[in-house]
Design an enzyme around this catalytic site. Sequence first.
Site, PDB file in Angstrom:
ATOM      1  N   GLU A   1       0.849  -1.188   0.000  1.00 40.25           N
ATOM      2  CA  GLU A   1       0.000   0.000   0.000  1.00 40.25           C
ATOM      3  C   GLU A   1       0.879   1.231   0.000  1.00 40.25           C
ATOM      4  O   GLU A   1       1.937   1.260   0.629  1.00 40.25           O
ATOM      5  CB  GLU A   1      -0.909   0.001   1.232  1.00 40.25           C
ATOM      6  CG  GLU A   1      -1.942   1.107   1.223  1.00 40.25           C
ATOM      7  CD  GLU A   1      -2.981   0.929   2.330  1.00 40.25           C
ATOM      8  OE1 GLU A   1      -3.865   1.786   2.428  1.00 40.25           O
ATOM      9  OE2 GLU A   1      -2.893  -0.067   3.071  1.00 40.25           O
ATOM     10  N   GLY A   2       0.461   2.251  -0.732  1.00 38.19           N
ATOM     11  CA  GLY A   2       1.215   3.492  -0.789  1.00 38.19           C
ATOM     12  C   GLY A   2       0.283   4.655  -1.005  1.00 38.19           C
ATOM     13  O   GLY A   2      -0.940   4.532  -0.879  1.00 38.19           O
TER      14      GLY A   2
ATOM     15  N   PHE B   1      -0.571   6.028  -3.668  1.00 34.66           N
ATOM     16  CA  PHE B   1      -1.416   5.850  -4.848  1.00 34.66           C
ATOM     17  C   PHE B   1      -2.644   5.002  -4.560  1.00 34.66           C
ATOM     18  O   PHE B   1      -3.646   5.062  -5.255  1.00 34.66           O
ATOM     19  CB  PHE B   1      -0.623   5.174  -5.973  1.00 34.66           C
ATOM     20  CG  PHE B   1      -0.161   3.803  -5.604  1.00 34.66           C
ATOM     21  CD1 PHE B   1      -0.978   2.700  -5.797  1.00 34.66           C
ATOM     22  CD2 PHE B   1       1.087   3.606  -5.039  1.00 34.66           C
ATOM     23  CE1 PHE B   1      -0.578   1.434  -5.422  1.00 34.66           C
ATOM     24  CE2 PHE B   1       1.502   2.343  -4.661  1.00 34.66           C
ATOM     25  CZ  PHE B   1       0.673   1.257  -4.855  1.00 34.66           C
TER      26      PHE B   1
ATOM     27  N   LYS C   1      -2.769  -3.005  -9.430  1.00 33.20           N
ATOM     28  CA  LYS C   1      -2.628  -1.731  -8.732  1.00 33.20           C
ATOM     29  C   LYS C   1      -3.952  -0.973  -8.838  1.00 33.20           C
ATOM     30  O   LYS C   1      -4.421  -0.687  -9.931  1.00 33.20           O
ATOM     31  CB  LYS C   1      -1.484  -0.919  -9.329  1.00 33.20           C
ATOM     32  CG  LYS C   1      -1.300   0.433  -8.677  1.00 33.20           C
ATOM     33  CD  LYS C   1       0.071   1.024  -8.927  1.00 33.20           C
ATOM     34  CE  LYS C   1       0.335   1.305 -10.380  1.00 33.20           C
ATOM     35  NZ  LYS C   1       1.644   1.952 -10.574  1.00 33.20           N
TER      36      LYS C   1
ATOM     37  N   ASP D   1      12.730   7.492 -11.371  1.00 33.92           N
ATOM     38  CA  ASP D   1      12.567   6.920 -10.030  1.00 33.92           C
ATOM     39  C   ASP D   1      13.269   5.567  -9.921  1.00 33.92           C
ATOM     40  O   ASP D   1      12.697   4.586  -9.442  1.00 33.92           O
ATOM     41  CB  ASP D   1      11.084   6.793  -9.684  1.00 33.92           C
ATOM     42  CG  ASP D   1      10.836   6.740  -8.172  1.00 33.92           C
ATOM     43  OD1 ASP D   1      11.748   7.109  -7.410  1.00 33.92           O
ATOM     44  OD2 ASP D   1       9.739   6.343  -7.760  1.00 33.92           O
TER      45      ASP D   1
END
Length: 370
Positions: A48-49, A51, A68, A166
């Site tokens: 989980e993040g 986004f 996602k 990134d």
Amino acid sequence: MSFFGWICCGNGSNLKENEKKRVSWRIFSLKELHAATNNFNYDNKLGEGGFGSVYWGQLWDGSQIAVKRLKVWSTKADMEFAVEVEILGRVRHKNLLSLRGYCAEGQERLIVYDYMPNLSLLSHLHGQHSAEYLLDWERRIKIAIGSAEGIAYLHHHATPHIIHRDIKASNVLLDSNFEAQVADFGFAKLIPDGATHVTTRVKGTLGYLAPEYAMLGKAKESCDVYSFGVLLLELASGKKPIEKLSANMKRTITDWAQPLVREGRFDVVADPKLSGKYIKEELKRVVLVALVCAQSRPEKRPTMLEVLELLKGDSKEKLSALENDEMLGPNPAISLSGAEESSEFILEEKDSKEELKEVAVSGKEEMHGS
């Protein structure tokens, strides 16, 4: 019309046209993804993040996927979702995470990837697999070369060229054979023909940002090269990009490694978990390439094609020149720009526990607050 709608329907890059060319990925229905993930069951959650969340799933044919799911729909989220799908639709390389497809129904935005059973490089260096010692030297050199090949493809062979923006350990995923798969194209930028750089809002992760990008927001291929240099040092040494020495003092991995290299103490740079079981010349090569990539002067950094040549040991002359590079002199060229430690330039400094929760994701984006 949303940006995603423009991508799908406009006269520019067209997902439906790409879909015809890339028959290996497709549009999924929301019903199909609900079934695959057991209605996005908590037990299926991989990470989980910022986004949203990523879930493990299994399709009707038995193949495993990672899904996602964006947390909240917004025009910005729609745009970044469309950018990642668009870029992934353009590229196909053995060292880039494969797109299986996407779903855009109502306000749901989901991207479907191949599931990576060995999670990420981060999980093996600093996370849940770090105590298992699955990364011997043979696997590490394979990961270094594989990830370099993926990035070199983006920089030199994709049309138009692509800057990842990134590159880091959590975005290098590992398949069942520990083959590197560079992932997460949510921040990627296309470089138009003839352009030397793109000026953009700074996004990235503490410790990996090139100083000139952090200060000026000018993204170019050399910024990825810098990040890759940090990644190489991390892979060779097992150290994190930034080490906290005290409450008010931090040291970068390059500042730690450079004096040791100048003294020829490559054995000290090597990850203690390797227990001395590595090929000395290969270790030396990886560390030297890492330092020349992560130097502060972008014009002195090699291209990713040159990095690949150096890592493979294809040019003894160039390797010899590396050892005599000015960065190993009494006034080292490598330093961390003070700007990189400023929150003004860093969009996110993750808590390590939070980041480690995300390492199972087979391709992630948006984990950086803005």
